[in-house]
Scaffold this motif. Sequence first.
Motif, mmCIF file in Angstrom:
data_model
loop_
_atom_site.group_PDB
_atom_site.id
_atom_site.type_symbol
_atom_site.label_atom_id
_atom_site.label_comp_id
_atom_site.label_asym_id
_atom_site.label_seq_id
_atom_site.Cartn_x
_atom_site.Cartn_y
_atom_site.Cartn_z
ATOM 1 N N VAL A 252 8.196 0.768 -6.806
ATOM 2 C CA VAL A 252 6.921 0.608 -5.204
ATOM 3 C C VAL A 252 5.377 0.641 -5.848
ATOM 4 N N ASP A 253 5.534 -0.054 -4.554
ATOM 5 C CA ASP A 253 3.837 -0.281 -5.557
ATOM 6 C C ASP A 253 3.699 0.441 -3.863
ATOM 7 N N LEU A 254 2.600 0.796 -4.452
ATOM 8 C CA LEU A 254 2.039 2.401 -3.205
ATOM 9 C C LEU A 254 1.358 1.507 -1.585
ATOM 10 N N ASP A 288 -4.047 -4.128 3.583
ATOM 11 C CA ASP A 288 -4.726 -3.804 1.919
ATOM 12 C C ASP A 288 -3.697 -3.308 1.369
ATOM 13 N N ASP A 289 -3.369 -3.801 -0.310
ATOM 14 C CA ASP A 289 -2.895 -3.040 -1.134
ATOM 15 C C ASP A 289 -3.609 -3.419 -2.435
ATOM 16 N N ASP A 290 -5.116 -2.877 -2.699
ATOM 17 C CA ASP A 290 -5.458 -2.465 -3.568
ATOM 18 C C ASP A 290 -6.538 -2.506 -3.543
ATOM 19 N N LEU A 291 -6.804 -1.170 -2.804
ATOM 20 C CA LEU A 291 -7.421 -0.062 -3.432
ATOM 21 C C LEU A 291 -7.607 0.531 -4.126
ATOM 22 N N LEU A 325 -0.855 0.587 -12.590
ATOM 23 C CA LEU A 325 -1.599 1.025 -12.144
ATOM 24 C C LEU A 325 -1.290 -0.418 -11.604
ATOM 25 N N ASP A 326 -1.967 -1.314 -10.019
ATOM 26 C CA ASP A 326 -2.029 -2.476 -10.233
ATOM 27 C C ASP A 326 -3.022 -3.321 -9.340
ATOM 28 N N GLN A 327 -4.399 -2.285 -9.187
ATOM 29 C CA GLN A 327 -5.510 -2.387 -7.970
ATOM 30 C C GLN A 327 -6.001 -3.946 -8.384
HETATM 31 MN MN MN Z 1 0.081 -6.127 -4.801
#
Ligand code: MN
Length: 429
Positions: A252-254, A288-291, A325-327
């Motif tokens: 799960v990538d938030l 977006d997915d990166d904050l 983490l993935d940002q």
């Molecule tokens: Mn992503």
Amino acid sequence: MPLISQDQIQAHNAALQRHADTDYEYLSEQLARRYVDIDTITQQVAAFGVAIPSWGVGTGGTRFARFPGMGEPRHVFDKLQDCAVIQQLARATPTVSLHIPWDTCSDWSELRQMASSYGLAFDAMNSNTFSDQKDQPHSYQFGSLTHAEAATRAQAVEHNIACIEIGQKLGSKALTVWIGDGSNFPGQQHFRRAFDRYLESSSAIYAALPHNWRMFLEHKICEPAFYSTVIQDWGSSFMAASALGPKAQCLVDLGHHAPNVNIEMIVARLIAGGKLAGFHFNDSKYGDDDLDAGSVAPYRLFLVFNELVSAAHENVAGFKPAYMLDQSHNVTDPIESLMTSAAQVQRSYAQALLVDRAELDAAQDANDALMATRALKRAFETNVTPILQRVRASAGGAIDPVGAYRASGYRQLAGKNRPAVAGGSGGIV
Ligand code: MN
Ligand code: RM4
Ligand code: MN
């Protein structure tokens, strides 16, 4: 280039220690009134770790522009050093997750040695079949694992197997597969056939997994494909993971959901199905997915952790999520963002540990909605900063990681020691 000296960290802590201790004592008293032993919570938080994405230490970008930062890492060794500094100060990130081929190097054992000299280990490996590499025979413009042509699919499978092999050299135990496959026009792709091809290609990767490895399937609602993606949500991910077998689970990538989707609910379902692989933490507001994790919706992050702590509390069989983490950091120093985000994740975990489970269960059983939600809010509203500070300081880290980092001048030194390279290994563009 040296890391930050322990003396510098200690000197920085000395000025903050007395207040940190007073705050800890005060919190300890408050928690005792709730029959919670603060030291038990502190120990649990100290044992918690979240992996740094190697691609996160470079400045990111958007498809409009990238504004490179000072002293950006030029290669994986520089990236690892930045991860070491993050761990040195924040003490919440003992592992690093690599992305291949972005992190390709000629000597994996040297990399592994460097990591262990920093006290770091490697978390899940990430493959990249969403962009073309120099000299690769088949393009991924129209897909990779689900491409209509068998040769392109085979090339993508091979790349994933190569990632597993590198991971074995580094002591990793998982492969995360995220594909950019999908379509931009209604009718462009046959949905069922594309999914069947995904299953076929993924089984070939699955078959190459060592016995003690897991395969993390990461879904994403859109981008780079904007009409449909092949693994768009947890439903597709769950179907695929179930078809593949027990070593395949759903990551799960938030940030990979539609706005307002109840992510904590998805997490609960994946736990129930024995298919929760773990997380890519970040935050999002729109598409977006990166904050930065917890920067927009800290309560949601807490609610996710509430599900995780509840599952651990009930000893759910096979529950072993991986935390990463993935940002993408476009306007901040990535080291500062990653330290802050790791602490946010840690904070949500600490808060979730404070939920009075017996009280919550009783309120739920009595249909007492107000008391149930109050049990959650009370935990969430507890300021656990003194616990996080204690965890860091006792492990030799900084009471105030960002303050200590700025005082150290590490970034300025990196600026001198790392001349910008053309087409350098920045973050995600
Ligand atoms: Mn992503
Ligand atoms: C994707 C996804 C993947 C990450 C790439 C860089 O959106 O989140 O996890 O590897 O970005
Ligand atoms: Mn991700």
